[in-house]
Design a protein around this motif. Structure first.
Motif, PDB file in Angstrom:
ATOM      1  N   LEU A  47       7.576 -13.385  12.811  1.00 51.57           N
ATOM      2  CA  LEU A  47       6.684 -12.235  12.915  1.00 51.57           C
ATOM      3  C   LEU A  47       5.843 -12.120  11.643  1.00 51.57           C
ATOM      4  O   LEU A  47       6.194 -12.688  10.604  1.00 51.57           O
ATOM      5  N   PRO A  48       4.765 -11.361  11.695  1.00 51.03           N
ATOM      6  CA  PRO A  48       3.989 -11.115  10.475  1.00 51.03           C
ATOM      7  C   PRO A  48       4.885 -10.480   9.406  1.00 51.03           C
ATOM      8  O   PRO A  48       5.788  -9.701   9.730  1.00 51.03           O
ATOM      9  N   PRO A  49       4.655 -10.806   8.147  1.00 51.82           N
ATOM     10  CA  PRO A  49       5.529 -10.315   7.079  1.00 51.82           C
ATOM     11  C   PRO A  49       5.663  -8.796   7.028  1.00 51.82           C
ATOM     12  O   PRO A  49       6.750  -8.268   6.768  1.00 51.82           O
ATOM     13  N   THR A  50       4.577  -8.084   7.281  1.00 54.19           N
ATOM     14  CA  THR A  50       4.636  -6.617   7.231  1.00 54.19           C
ATOM     15  C   THR A  50       5.530  -6.069   8.332  1.00 54.19           C
ATOM     16  O   THR A  50       6.378  -5.204   8.087  1.00 54.19           O
ATOM     17  N   LEU A  51       5.388  -6.571   9.541  1.00 49.78           N
ATOM     18  CA  LEU A  51       6.199  -6.121  10.659  1.00 49.78           C
ATOM     19  C   LEU A  51       7.663  -6.514  10.454  1.00 49.78           C
ATOM     20  O   LEU A  51       8.574  -5.724  10.725  1.00 49.78           O
ATOM     21  N   SER A  52       7.883  -7.700   9.952  1.00 47.34           N
ATOM     22  CA  SER A  52       9.248  -8.158   9.682  1.00 47.34           C
ATOM     23  C   SER A  52       9.933  -7.261   8.651  1.00 47.34           C
ATOM     24  O   SER A  52      11.082  -6.851   8.826  1.00 47.34           O
ATOM     25  N   ALA A  53       9.223  -6.951   7.581  1.00 44.86           N
ATOM     26  CA  ALA A  53       9.785  -6.090   6.543  1.00 44.86           C
ATOM     27  C   ALA A  53      10.040  -4.678   7.081  1.00 44.86           C
ATOM     28  O   ALA A  53      11.056  -4.058   6.763  1.00 44.86           O
ATOM     29  N   LEU A  54       9.121  -4.181   7.912  1.00 37.90           N
ATOM     30  CA  LEU A  54       9.282  -2.852   8.495  1.00 37.90           C
ATOM     31  C   LEU A  54      10.516  -2.796   9.402  1.00 37.90           C
ATOM     32  O   LEU A  54      11.304  -1.854   9.330  1.00 37.90           O
TER      33      LEU A  54
END
Length: 94
Positions: A47-54
């Protein structure tokens, strides 16, 4: 639980021990299930890094909250639930 001169019977102590164990195990299972459902896609898919971190952060916040809520709910329910009468005795309203 009723107190008899401030002392609990062995059966009452055993019931409390079992209930605490149940509360902890069921809370750990529920928290792990929630964490897996929320953060699992971030761990399994690219997944995109931002979505993964969220997703990971949301799982890390919600899992302990659910754990505590489950433990408290089980123990409060146990404390306020009416205890069964002694076996072999009839209750006045039967």
């Amino acid at each position: 639980m009723t107190f008899h001169g401030g002392r609990r019977t062995q059966a009452e102590r055993d019931a409390i021990t079992v209930e605490i164990g149940y509360a902890l195990c069921s809370a750990a299972f529920a928290a792990a299930l929630l964490f897996g459902a929320v953060a699992g896609p971030a761990l399994l898919f690219d997944l995109p890094p931002t979505l993964s971190a969220l997703l990971l952060r949301t799982g890390q916040v919600l899992a302990p909250v659910l754990f505590l809520a489950r433990v408290i709910a089980v123990l409060v329910r146990f404390r306020t639930a009416p205890q069964p009468s002694q076996p072999g005795r009839t209750s006045p309203d039967s």
